[in-house]
Design an enzyme around this catalytic site. Structure first.
Site, PDB file in Angstrom:
ATOM      1  N   GLY A 194       0.817  -1.217   0.000  1.00  0.00           N
ATOM      2  CA  GLY A 194       0.000   0.000   0.000  1.00  0.00           C
ATOM      3  C   GLY A 194       0.847   1.262   0.000  1.00  0.00           C
TER       4      GLY A 194
ATOM      5  NE  ARG B 196      -5.144   5.757   5.894  1.00  0.00           N
ATOM      6  CZ  ARG B 196      -5.806   4.649   6.257  1.00  0.00           C
ATOM      7  NH1 ARG B 196      -6.740   4.724   7.192  1.00  0.00           N
ATOM      8  NH2 ARG B 196      -5.542   3.489   5.687  1.00  0.00           N
TER       9      ARG B 196
ATOM     10  CE1 TYR C  38      39.463  19.406   4.583  1.00  0.00           C
ATOM     11  CE2 TYR C  38      38.140  21.247   5.328  1.00  0.00           C
ATOM     12  CZ  TYR C  38      38.484  20.343   4.336  1.00  0.00           C
ATOM     13  OH  TYR C  38      37.847  20.387   3.125  1.00  0.00           O
TER      14      TYR C  38
ATOM     15  CG  ASN D  63      45.407  17.108  31.605  1.00  0.00           C
ATOM     16  OD1 ASN D  63      44.423  16.584  32.107  1.00  0.00           O
ATOM     17  ND2 ASN D  63      45.470  18.410  31.334  1.00  0.00           N
TER      18      ASN D  63
HETATM   19  C1  UD1 Z   1      -7.451  -2.967   6.561  1.00  0.00           C
HETATM   20  C2  UD1 Z   1      -8.716  -3.797   6.514  1.00  0.00           C
HETATM   21  C3  UD1 Z   1      -9.622  -3.377   7.662  1.00  0.00           C
HETATM   22  C4  UD1 Z   1      -8.898  -3.553   8.986  1.00  0.00           C
HETATM   23  C5  UD1 Z   1      -7.568  -2.826   8.961  1.00  0.00           C
HETATM   24  C6  UD1 Z   1      -6.775  -3.217  10.201  1.00  0.00           C
HETATM   25  C7  UD1 Z   1      -9.175  -4.310   4.161  1.00  0.00           C
HETATM   26  C8  UD1 Z   1      -9.986  -3.989   2.977  1.00  0.00           C
HETATM   27  N1  UD1 Z   1      -9.395  -3.573   5.259  1.00  0.00           N
HETATM   28  O1  UD1 Z   1      -7.818  -1.603   6.384  1.00  0.00           O
HETATM   29  O2  UD1 Z   1     -10.798  -4.176   7.664  1.00  0.00           O
HETATM   30  O3  UD1 Z   1      -9.706  -3.083  10.045  1.00  0.00           O
HETATM   31  O4  UD1 Z   1      -6.791  -3.185   7.809  1.00  0.00           O
HETATM   32  O5  UD1 Z   1      -5.556  -2.535  10.294  1.00  0.00           O
HETATM   33  O6  UD1 Z   1      -8.382  -5.219   4.114  1.00  0.00           O
HETATM   34  N2  UD1 Z   1      -1.919  -3.287   1.117  1.00  0.00           N
HETATM   35  C9  UD1 Z   1      -1.398  -3.975   0.041  1.00  0.00           C
HETATM   36  N3  UD1 Z   1      -1.932  -3.776  -1.197  1.00  0.00           N
HETATM   37  C10 UD1 Z   1      -2.971  -2.944  -1.396  1.00  0.00           C
HETATM   38  C11 UD1 Z   1      -3.521  -2.247  -0.301  1.00  0.00           C
HETATM   39  C12 UD1 Z   1      -2.974  -2.451   0.952  1.00  0.00           C
HETATM   40  O7  UD1 Z   1      -0.436  -4.745   0.179  1.00  0.00           O
HETATM   41  O8  UD1 Z   1      -3.408  -2.813  -2.542  1.00  0.00           O
HETATM   42  C13 UD1 Z   1      -1.300  -3.484   2.427  1.00  0.00           C
HETATM   43  C14 UD1 Z   1      -0.847  -2.191   3.056  1.00  0.00           C
HETATM   44  O9  UD1 Z   1       0.499  -1.919   2.709  1.00  0.00           O
HETATM   45  C15 UD1 Z   1      -1.002  -2.468   4.544  1.00  0.00           C
HETATM   46  C16 UD1 Z   1      -2.128  -3.476   4.598  1.00  0.00           C
HETATM   47  O10 UD1 Z   1      -2.258  -4.014   3.306  1.00  0.00           O
HETATM   48  O11 UD1 Z   1       0.164  -3.022   5.090  1.00  0.00           O
HETATM   49  C17 UD1 Z   1      -3.440  -2.853   5.022  1.00  0.00           C
HETATM   50  O12 UD1 Z   1      -3.751  -1.820   4.104  1.00  0.00           O
HETATM   51  P1  UD1 Z   1      -4.395  -0.455   4.593  1.00  0.00           P
HETATM   52  O13 UD1 Z   1      -4.627   0.401   3.422  1.00  0.00           O
HETATM   53  O14 UD1 Z   1      -3.637   0.104   5.725  1.00  0.00           O
HETATM   54  O15 UD1 Z   1      -5.820  -1.025   5.087  1.00  0.00           O
HETATM   55  P2  UD1 Z   1      -6.773  -0.394   6.166  1.00  0.00           P
HETATM   56  O16 UD1 Z   1      -7.520   0.721   5.566  1.00  0.00           O
HETATM   57  O17 UD1 Z   1      -6.018  -0.128   7.416  1.00  0.00           O
HETATM   58 CA    CA Z   2      -3.820  -0.113   7.982  1.00  0.00          CA
END
Ligand code: UD1
Ligand code: CA
Length: 477
Positions: free
Chosen positions: A14, A18, A393, A383
């Site tokens: 991801g 944020r 330098y 000392n």
């Molecule tokens: C996600 C969950 C939510 C949960 C929360 C807990 C989903 C749809 N939602 O939301 O239900 O309460 O985690 O922390 O799963 N990531 C990928 N590929 C992507 C998108 C995200 O690998 O396309 C990874 C991100 O890097 C991250 C993790 O998945 O490490 C969670 O993604 P994030 O966007 O933070 O999900 P949340 O909105 O927190």
């Molecule tokens: Ca998350």
């Protein structure tokens, strides 16, 4: 022993928008380790047959960090289809044909999840008939999380994301932690039919739960013992909360191992640091990197040591040091700045307002006050006078200063490198040492003082200075 029926998928693709950062979210650190590093360490503790990490955003940086931490982790590239469901799906494709065990999915941004919690979740899953078991949490403030929606009989029905939730669903305080155990085939089959028709336009992993339930499979949600364990890092507020929580755990661990820590709230210790029993840490101490503190040393207050070694019974007060080695019984500070390559021998001293860099100060030798010592070797029991500067330098090259053992240099000296001061030599106050000083010699370079008597009366007549001179009963003539 390796669990041949276990694969762990870490989602780390991801963008982490944020965080509002140029650095990928999962590479932000707490306790000196990237978020994804904490998750990898937990995954490794479970000894799964496969660890897969899904990457996309800042792919090369994230993949490099993962591979350096856990070389056996398989890096899987997510394609342009967004969402946690797609991330899990591409990881499944990377599993060897014939794998048929359980698949744990964790997020790269949930750093405090520990191996005991995961082991418990896997055990609960394996003891039940569930196709999927979700780790949930009960939160006072569920904002941002997916909500766990249960049927009237209390069984898990589905998970709804915050963005897609109805009013009554938003009021639910049980949330999805983003940690799951799936039966491999059930996850693979259901992911194939997850779409992107939702508020985010993403393929949600969470949709698999409702689909499994609709297909007549059992699904379960098990609440975590304490909700902070599954706290996700989405912004810098959550990053600092997780950092503080982890630091509390680390501080407590060292206290129980025999370290005195007066003020846990203002003491920060990285995971890599190691401390011996009877070390004392005073308020405002930060120990980062692979710092090692030996028995009886007192550190602080207000001291930051990065990748330093401190010997037994050394005292380091109000100091900033990086890649420095401080010998047993040595004293440093207050207000000292030790830069990389500083070695202070046993019983030595680097005192107040002293900066050192790439220098060895031998056993029992002292640089007590107001000095800059760079690219220098000082022998033993010497000392260095107050206010000494090594001019290391010349604007082009850095050169070395060698000071022998049992040397006494005067206050306010400049050592113009390259230069050597022999064993047992002395230098006078204010000496600019441009030439080597032989062993046992006294070097002085200052012109003899000349007093022009009556100068003030002649040249500054009528000033307060002239009046004071005239009225003086001082016997200095
Ligand atoms: C996600 C969950 C939510 C949960 C929360 C807990 C989903 C749809 N939602 O939301 O239900 O309460 O985690 O922390 O799963 N990531 C990928 N590929 C992507 C998108 C995200 O690998 O396309 C990874 C991100 O890097 C991250 C993790 O998945 O490490 C969670 O993604 P994030 O966007 O933070 O999900 P949340 O909105 O927190
Ligand atoms: Ca998350």
């Amino acid at each position: 022993m390796t669990d041949q029926n276990l694969a762990i998928i870490i989602l780390a693709a991801g963008a982490g928008t944020r965080m509002k950062s140029t650095r990928p979210k999962v590479l932000h650190t707490i306790a000196g380790v990237p978020l994804v590093g904490h998750v990898l360490a937990t995954a490794r503790e479970l000894e799964p047959a496969h660890i897969l990490a899904v990457v996309r955003h800042e792919r090369d940086a994230v993949a490099a960090a993962i591979s350096s931490l856990v070389p056996e982790a398989v890096i899987v590239d997510q394609d342009e289809v967004p969402g946690t469901g797609r991330a899990a799906e591409v990881a499944l494709h990377a599993l060897p044909a014939g794998f048929s065990g359980d698949v744990v999915v964790v997020s790269g941004d949930v750093p405090l999840l520990d191996a005991a919690t995961l082991t418990g979740l896997i055990a609960a899953h394996r003891a039940s008939a569930a196709a999927a078991t979700v780790l949930s949490a009960i939160l006072d403030d569920a904002t941002g999380y997916g909500r766990v929606i249960r049927s009237t009989d209390g069984s898990l029905d589905r998970i709804v994301e915050q963005k897609d939730a109805a009013e009554n669903e938003l009021a639910v305080s049980e949330v999805n932690s983003g940690t799951y155990v799936f039966r491999f085939a059930d996850l693979r089959d259901q992911l194939a039919s997850v779409g992107v028709e939702n508020a985010a336009g993403e393929k949600y992993l969470t949709d698999v739960i409702g689909l499994l339930r609709g297909a007549g499979s059992d699904v379960a949600a098990v609440p975590v013992s304490e909700s902070w364990i599954v706290g996700g890092i989405n912004d810098r507020v959550q990053l600092s909360e997780a950092a503080r929580r982890l630091n509390q755990l680390i501080v407590r661990g060292w206290q129980r191992a025999g370290v005195t820590i007066l003020d846990p709230d203002s003491t920060w210790i990285d995971l890599q640091a190691t401390l011996a029993p009877d070390v004392e840490l005073l308020p405002g101490t930060h120990l980062t990197g692979p710092t090692v503190i030996e028995r009886g040393a007192i550190i602080g207050p207000d001291t930051s040591l990065d990748a330093c070694e401190v010997g037994e019974n050394a005292v380091v007060r109000r100091t900033d040091a990086t890649l420095a080695v401080i010998g047993a019984g040595a004293t440093v500070g207050p207000f000292a700045y030790l830069r990389p390559g500083t070695y202070l021998g046993a019983g030595g001293k680097i005192g107040t307002f002293v900066e050192t860099k790439n220098s060895t100060i031998g056993a029992g030798s002292k640089v007590p006050h107001l000095s800059y010592i760079g690219d220098t070797t000082v022998g033993e029991q010497s000392n260095v006078g107050a206010g000494t500067i090594t001019a290391n330098y010349d604007g082009v090259n850095k050169s070395k200063t060698m000071v022998g053992s049992h040397v006494r240099t005067g206050s306010h000296n400049v050592f113009v490198a390259p230069v050597r001061i022999g064993d047992g030599a002395y230098t006078g106050a204010g000496t600019v040492v441009r030439k080597d000083v032989p062993a046992g010699a006294l070097a002085i370079s200052v012109a003899p003082q000349r007093n022009m008597t009556g100068w003030v009366e002649t040249n500054r007549a009528g000033t307060a200075a002239a009046q004071a001179a005239e009225a003086s009963v001082d016997d200095v003539v």
